[in-house]
Design an enzyme around this catalytic site. Structure first.
Site, PDB file in Angstrom:
ATOM      1  N   ASP A  23       0.851  -1.181   0.000  1.00  0.00           N
ATOM      2  CA  ASP A  23       0.000   0.000   0.000  1.00  0.00           C
ATOM      3  C   ASP A  23       0.903   1.252   0.000  1.00  0.00           C
ATOM      4  OD1 ASP A  23      -3.041   0.772   0.413  1.00  0.00           O
ATOM      5  OD2 ASP A  23      -1.930   2.017   1.818  1.00  0.00           O
TER       6      ASP A  23
ATOM      7  N   HIS B 213      -6.164  -7.177  -0.402  1.00  0.00           N
ATOM      8  CA  HIS B 213      -5.230  -6.053  -0.316  1.00  0.00           C
ATOM      9  C   HIS B 213      -4.297  -6.186   0.884  1.00  0.00           C
ATOM     10  CE1 HIS B 213      -3.777  -1.988  -0.852  1.00  0.00           C
ATOM     11  NE2 HIS B 213      -4.117  -1.675   0.383  1.00  0.00           N
TER      12      HIS B 213
ATOM     13  N   ASP C 246      -6.952  -8.376  -4.782  1.00  0.00           N
ATOM     14  CA  ASP C 246      -6.905  -6.966  -4.397  1.00  0.00           C
ATOM     15  C   ASP C 246      -7.620  -6.142  -5.464  1.00  0.00           C
ATOM     16  OD1 ASP C 246      -6.327  -4.475  -3.382  1.00  0.00           O
ATOM     17  OD2 ASP C 246      -4.171  -4.582  -3.749  1.00  0.00           O
TER      18      ASP C 246
END
Length: 300
Positions: free
Chosen positions: A117, A275, A247
């Protein structure tokens, strides 16, 4: 800061020792009080979270890898148990500079960094500025370049980074309550786990750092362009990609871009993982890191 470690060392009620059995360490860095985990001995492994998570995200990976690696997992200012001074802007470039000062304060080199991320732009930004400090890269679902021309990400940035997203985040803790469980695909997170993600953002005012990040996907274009330019300084490093294939944010196209950027890559696709791969597949990630380390990184 909601739920910070008290002066007597007591923990917030939402963070039981059984769930996060690590000593909380703190350093004063650039006016921030940075919380980090530092567990184990061996080659240093820097574990970087994204939004709206914190070092708690890496708890199972730290458990598994600390017998072989020195696992350092910090919280960015305003996240987890870290605090920021008045006027801190919570932008990725600022987080990356604070992280750089933390790494310098620890006095270690030969780092392997794991990113996912926002850990991608923050951690790879640092590695690109200071390549002499880094030995190898572990890259989860992330990115490290400007995203113009990717409609789903642009729409997300404008909505969640805009006034409606800000209202949802501040009033309903929406990013934690909606996106964390949606990003864990293989199982439903327990109430205790969700409490540990909600805890740092219990008050409306504490949620501003969570709102800044989606806005900065587009607003930090100049910084993201700098991160991308500097990736060329890291091309010869061995890279392990551990990529969840469920994701909705970072997909095959982003994974293939990293594969092109790092010719010495090995890719492990985590089937069915979403994710938050650290929640979905900690055993697979830890095993992949150990095997890759023994076969690729450690040998002369």
């Amino acid at each position: 800061m909601d739920g910070a470690i008290a002066a007597d060392g007591s923990r917030p009620t939402w963070l039981p020792k059984s769930l996060f059995p690590f000593e909380s360490r703190f350093l004063e860095v650039a006016g921030c009080r940075i919380h980090y985990v530092d567990e184990g001995h061996g080659p240093p492994l820097l574990l970087l979270h994204g939004n709206p998570t914190w070092s708690f995200l890496y708890r199972e990976i730290v458990r598994r890898l600390s017998p072989r690696f020195r696992c350092v997992a910090p919280d960015y200012p305003g996240f987890g148990l870290s605090t920021a001074p008045a006027g801190y802007d919570f932008r990725p470039a600022s987080h990356s500079r604070v992280l750089e000062e933390l790494v310098d304060a620890l006095g270690l080199s030969g780092w392997t960094v794991m990113v996912q991320d926002w850990g991608g732009p923050i951690g790879l930004g640092l590695a690109g500025r200071r390549p002499e400090l880094f030995r190898a890269l572990v890259i989860g679902n992330s990115w490290a370049w400007p995203v113009e021309g990717v409609p789903r990400i642009e729409r997300f940035s404008r909505f969640m980074g805009g006034p409606v997203g800000g209202f949802l985040i501040r009033r309903l803790n929406f990013f934690v309550n909606a996106f964390v469980p949606a990003g864990i695909q293989r199982h439903k997170p327990s109430r205790a786990v969700m409490d540990a993600y909600r805890g740092p953002f219990a008050r409306s005012a504490s949620r501003e750092p969570v709102h800044v990040f989606p806005r900065e996907i587009l607003a930090s274009r100049a910084y993201l362009a700098e991160v991308r330019r500097n990736l060329d300084r890291l091309r010869e490093l061995p890279a392990l990609l551990v990529w969840g294939d469920r994701d909705v944010a970072f997909r095959r196209a982003e994974r293939e871009q990293f594969e092109l950027l790092f010719p010495r890559h090995r890719t492990i696709v985590l089937r069915g993982a979403g994710h938050y791969i650290q929640e979905d597949a900690p055993e697979e990630i830890a095993a992949a890191i150990e095997e890759w380390w023994d076969g690729v990184v450690a040998p002369p």
